[in-house]
Design a protein around this motif. Structure first.
Motif, PDB file in Angstrom:
ATOM      1  N   ALA A  20      36.602  21.253  24.801  1.00 44.96           N
ATOM      2  CA  ALA A  20      37.843  21.344  24.031  1.00 44.96           C
ATOM      3  C   ALA A  20      38.941  20.497  24.680  1.00 44.96           C
ATOM      4  O   ALA A  20      39.751  19.868  23.992  1.00 44.96           O
ATOM      5  CB  ALA A  20      38.283  22.805  23.928  1.00 44.96           C
ATOM      6  N   TRP A  21      38.968  20.499  26.007  1.00 49.64           N
ATOM      7  CA  TRP A  21      39.967  19.716  26.741  1.00 49.64           C
ATOM      8  C   TRP A  21      39.831  18.234  26.389  1.00 49.64           C
ATOM      9  O   TRP A  21      40.809  17.546  26.114  1.00 49.64           O
ATOM     10  CB  TRP A  21      39.769  19.951  28.242  1.00 49.64           C
ATOM     11  N   LEU A  22      38.594  17.744  26.356  1.00 50.82           N
ATOM     12  CA  LEU A  22      38.394  16.315  26.055  1.00 50.82           C
ATOM     13  C   LEU A  22      38.669  16.006  24.579  1.00 50.82           C
ATOM     14  O   LEU A  22      39.181  14.938  24.256  1.00 50.82           O
ATOM     15  CB  LEU A  22      36.979  15.889  26.462  1.00 50.82           C
ATOM     16  N   ASP A  23      38.331  16.954  23.691  1.00 53.48           N
ATOM     17  CA  ASP A  23      38.723  16.793  22.281  1.00 53.48           C
ATOM     18  C   ASP A  23      40.232  16.592  22.194  1.00 53.48           C
ATOM     19  O   ASP A  23      40.722  15.729  21.466  1.00 53.48           O
ATOM     20  CB  ASP A  23      38.394  18.056  21.467  1.00 53.48           C
ATOM     21  N   ALA A  24      40.952  17.418  22.942  1.00 53.37           N
ATOM     22  CA  ALA A  24      42.418  17.374  22.879  1.00 53.37           C
ATOM     23  C   ALA A  24      42.953  16.059  23.444  1.00 53.37           C
ATOM     24  O   ALA A  24      43.926  15.505  22.935  1.00 53.37           O
ATOM     25  CB  ALA A  24      43.009  18.565  23.628  1.00 53.37           C
ATOM     26  N   VAL A  25      42.312  15.537  24.487  1.00 52.66           N
ATOM     27  CA  VAL A  25      42.745  14.256  25.073  1.00 52.66           C
ATOM     28  C   VAL A  25      42.770  13.163  24.006  1.00 52.66           C
ATOM     29  O   VAL A  25      43.700  12.368  23.931  1.00 52.66           O
ATOM     30  CB  VAL A  25      41.802  13.829  26.227  1.00 52.66           C
ATOM     31  N   HIS A  26      41.724  13.156  23.165  1.00 52.34           N
ATOM     32  CA  HIS A  26      41.557  12.052  22.211  1.00 52.34           C
ATOM     33  C   HIS A  26      42.061  12.381  20.801  1.00 52.34           C
ATOM     34  O   HIS A  26      41.940  11.546  19.907  1.00 52.34           O
ATOM     35  CB  HIS A  26      40.077  11.654  22.142  1.00 52.34           C
ATOM     36  N   ALA A  27      42.607  13.570  20.609  1.00 53.46           N
ATOM     37  CA  ALA A  27      43.036  13.962  19.264  1.00 53.46           C
ATOM     38  C   ALA A  27      44.184  13.078  18.780  1.00 53.46           C
ATOM     39  O   ALA A  27      44.888  12.437  19.566  1.00 53.46           O
ATOM     40  CB  ALA A  27      43.467  15.429  19.265  1.00 53.46           C
ATOM     41  N   GLU A  28      44.343  13.068  17.483  1.00 53.18           N
ATOM     42  CA  GLU A  28      45.400  12.274  16.857  1.00 53.18           C
ATOM     43  C   GLU A  28      46.776  12.685  17.389  1.00 53.18           C
ATOM     44  O   GLU A  28      47.025  13.852  17.672  1.00 53.18           O
ATOM     45  CB  GLU A  28      45.336  12.539  15.347  1.00 53.18           C
ATOM     46  N   ASP A  29      47.664  11.717  17.489  1.00 52.90           N
ATOM     47  CA  ASP A  29      49.024  12.019  17.936  1.00 52.90           C
ATOM     48  C   ASP A  29      49.783  12.752  16.848  1.00 52.90           C
ATOM     49  O   ASP A  29      49.672  12.413  15.668  1.00 52.90           O
ATOM     50  CB  ASP A  29      49.765  10.718  18.270  1.00 52.90           C
ATOM     51  N   ALA A  30      50.546  13.767  17.231  1.00 56.21           N
ATOM     52  CA  ALA A  30      51.404  14.464  16.278  1.00 56.21           C
ATOM     53  C   ALA A  30      52.496  15.185  17.057  1.00 56.21           C
ATOM     54  O   ALA A  30      52.259  15.638  18.179  1.00 56.21           O
ATOM     55  CB  ALA A  30      50.589  15.469  15.458  1.00 56.21           C
ATOM     56  N   LEU A  31      53.668  15.249  16.463  1.00 53.82           N
ATOM     57  CA  LEU A  31      54.755  15.961  17.127  1.00 53.82           C
ATOM     58  C   LEU A  31      54.570  17.453  16.910  1.00 53.82           C
ATOM     59  O   LEU A  31      54.256  17.898  15.804  1.00 53.82           O
ATOM     60  CB  LEU A  31      56.101  15.535  16.539  1.00 53.82           C
ATOM     61  N   PRO A  32      54.766  18.252  17.972  1.00 52.27           N
ATOM     62  CA  PRO A  32      54.668  19.705  17.791  1.00 52.27           C
ATOM     63  C   PRO A  32      55.796  20.212  16.894  1.00 52.27           C
ATOM     64  O   PRO A  32      56.823  19.548  16.741  1.00 52.27           O
ATOM     65  CB  PRO A  32      54.814  20.262  19.201  1.00 52.27           C
TER      66      PRO A  32
END
Lengths: 101, 258, 305
Positions: free
Chosen positions: B117-129
């Motif tokens: 999950a950590w690596l998924d998050a590293v490469h996930a699409e950019d988005a503002l929280p």
């Protein structure tokens, strides 16, 4: 879906209000809310921000991969050095065996 | 070249018991065994290295030798489907779960899920929280009907074990002393800024956030969670939601027709 | 077909359209980015493996965008499996196209090799036999890639450890023919030439004499490891884990004195050193480009661009 609501509109509103103020307070350390939250919600960033996972390589390697698949236990890992209560090690098995049948 | 020549080459690459593929040779009548072994080794070593780069906490926990044996099993069961290697290893946690010698360490699978999950998050699409003021701008009487849009990096890993503490200690190269592995811990993985963050969630927060991610309204998610986790602390969960950047937007369900 | 990212019709390119300069460049490593951005000394260009930037977002893209804003970029694919019997994976080609659209690189290149089969991705550059049948297939695949990317690509000569009994062409002729049929340019990896020459008992200079140097638009240099073959004789491995070998520098000098200065990449993918060490290798390449480029036989065709 909200027919079965267990939470009143006012409870929801006050929770949101608390969170909104909390969110700003949490950003500045040392607040009362931050103190009560310290077990939870504390972010642990990855060790290395550069670590994007495995990089590709277009190179070969001179390392030889050993063929053997036979292995029985986890001997060299930190799993086995974890000290649990009562002097046990990181395996959960002894703990389970201690439980009354 | 016969049509299936690469199939034979491929089969010999991953099975060292097989003879050299037919037609493979070397100059000046030399033997080709050690030569072909360079390909065999590169294929296996670099793919194992790829798994080690994805699951460093697991490698540390089980030790390098055991890790490489496990990785070899995984290569056979589930070779990488794509050249994008940072996406590899989705089934590795399941392998850890059902591998007999690892039975004493049932927390490993959830630690592996956190690493993936950590690596998924590293490469996930950019988005503002989600900007908290957007939630604050919703009239109190309409809060029941708020729905949220998940941030592309958000992942939740629920565990019956102390997966978050073990993940964090192992990645931080800290001793595991003092961790009680059988204490359940749910992990929240987010990327609110540029850095991936992993949080331990309070009881109830994981099912609550998962309900919101599924698209349930705030009132429905809170109600369902309170029904299953009577001690659930809604304000704290909402704070984490905002602070960790679990969502990118909140909107109102269209008003119901009475 | 153009090989640079910007055509005159492009209205507002997001990045500079400059081609790769005939200078030394480096393979970009995530751990070096901060130092590179703080380094005042110029670097000719950076090269990345396309596959490492096929994610949607996050830190890798933030770093590469910062690099692309300051330096010319070359995108080097390692996973397209151009030599594959089972065809180019359309999904992977689309992902490559997205990386190329996103960064508008000055150069795009791939390998004369295969790396995927029905049983998955091998993460290695595997050899093909040099036959008429392979030639048809590879040339068709290169054309397919160029059509999708709407630009010319470069194809790199491989380093190999085995030969195929059924090969009927020399590697140099095979590569020349791929370029003739597809219109692609060539990437000459001089370390690969040296590795293959040692492994297959031929003279690297003889190979270079037969290689279509006039089609070369980029050079790769890297270090290799030494092992032994079944007969106990040297078997070189294209390991990219150390400095460029002296013999490879010598071949580079010979090539540059013929071709003129060319964009020259130092590849160092395993046991990656600190940035200053890699930077020193770049300086060595730049010194040769400065010294021998202007006196070359083919002239400074790239310097004129």
């Amino acid at each position: 879906m909200s027919n079965t609501t267990l939470i009143s509109a006012s409870a929801l509103a006050s929770a949101v209000a608390m969170a909104l103020t909390g969110a700003t307070v949490l950003a500045s350390a040392g607040s009362a809310l931050a103190a009560t939250e310290k077990c939870y919600g504390v972010a642990m960033a990855g060790q290395n921000d550069c670590a994007a996972g495995p990089g590709t390589t277009c190179a070969g390697t001179s390392k030889v991969d050993y063929q053997g698949n036979a292995w029985k236990s986890v001997e060299a890992g930190t799993c086995t050095t974890m000290s649990l209560e009562g002097g046990r090690k990181g395996s959960l098995e002894p703990l389970e065996r201690d439980m009354p049948a | 070249m016969r049509p299936a020549a690469q199939s034979l080459f491929a089969a010999a690459l991953i099975d060292p018991e097989r003879p050299l593929p037919e037609g493979i040779t070397a100059a000046r009548g030399k033997a080709a065994d050690r030569r072909f072994a360079v390909y065999r080794n590169t294929v296996t070593v670099t793919r194992i290295d790829a798994l080690a780069a994805i699951f460093p906490a697991i490698e540390r926990l089980v030790g390098q030798e055991a890790f490489r044996s496990l990785a070899r099993l995984h290569l056979v069961e589930e070779p990488p489907a794509s050249p994008v290697l940072f996406e590899y290893g989705a089934g590795f946690a399941a392998l850890l779960e059902r591998t007999e010698p690892l039975r004493p360490y049932p927390y490993l699978a959830d630690v592996a899920r956190l690493e993936r999950a950590w690596l998924d998050a590293v490469h996930a699409e950019d988005a503002l929280p989600l900007d908290p003021t957007a939630l604050g701008a919703i009239p109190q009487e309409r809060l029941n009907d708020v729905i949220f849009t998940a941030h592309p990096a958000t992942r939740i890993v629920e565990s019956r074990f102390a997966a978050v503490s073990i993940f964090s200690a192992s990645r931080g190269h800290r001793p595991l002393d003092g961790i009680r592995p059988q204490e359940p811990e749910d992990g929240l993985v987010t990327r609110p800024g540029h850095t991936v963050e992993v949080r331990r969630l309070a009881p109830g927060a994981a099912p609550f956030l998962k309900a919101l991610i599924r698209g349930e309204t705030l009132a429905a998610a809170a109600s369902h969670t309170l029904a299953s986790h009577p001690g659930f602390a809604l304000p704290a969960a909402l704070s984490v939601l905002l602070e960790a950047g679990v969502f990118t937007a909140c909107t109102l369900l269209p008003a119901r027709m009475e | 077909m153009r090989s640079t990212p910007c055509s005159p019709q492009t209205e507002t390119p997001r990045f500079s359209c400059a081609p790769l300069p005939p200078r030394a460049g480096a393979g970009l490593k995530p751990g070096h980015v901060d130092q590179i951005l703080a380094d005042d000394r110029p670097v000719g260009f950076f090269e990345v493996h396309a596959e490492n930037y096929m994610g949607a977002g996050g830190a890798p893209h933030r770093a590469l965008t910062a690099i692309r804003e300051r330096f010319p970029l070359s995108v080097h694919g390692v996973g397209l499996s151009i030599g594959s019997e089972s065809g180019i994976d359309p999904t992977h080609l689309e992902r490559l196209a997205r990386v190329v659209e996103r960064y508008e690189p000055a150069m795009v290149s791939e390998h004369l090799a295969w790396s995927s089969h029905e049983t998955g991705y091998f993460n290695d550059l595997l050899p093909v036999p040099y036959t008429a049948e392979t030639l048809d297939r590879v040339a068709r695949h290169v054309s397919q890639v160029q059509e999708r990317l709407k630009r010319r690509i470069l194809i790199e000569n491989p380093s190999t450890y085995v030969l195929f009994e059924n090969s009927t062409m020399a590697e140099t002729d095979f590569i020349r023919e791929i370029a003739a049929r597809s219109g692609c340019g060539l990437l000459l990896d001089i370390n690969n030439v040296f590795v293959s020459a040692t492994n297959h008992s031929f003279q690297p200079l003889q190979y270079l004499r037969r290689f279509p140097l006039e089609l070369v638009e980029e050079i790769h240099l890297a270090g290799h490891a030494e092992d032994l073959d079944d007969e106990g004789e040297p078997l070189l491995i294209d390991a990219h884990d150390r400095p460029v070998a002296e013999a490879v520098w010598k071949l580079f000098e010979i090539v540059i004195s013929q071709t003129g200065p060319l964009p020259t990449l130092i590849e160092w993918n395993n046991d990656v050193p600190d940035w200053p060490v890699l930077r020193r290798e770049l300086s060595l390449a730049d010194a040769i480009l400065d010294r021998l480029g202007p006196a070359s036989l083919l002239g400074s065709r790239h310097a004129a661009e």
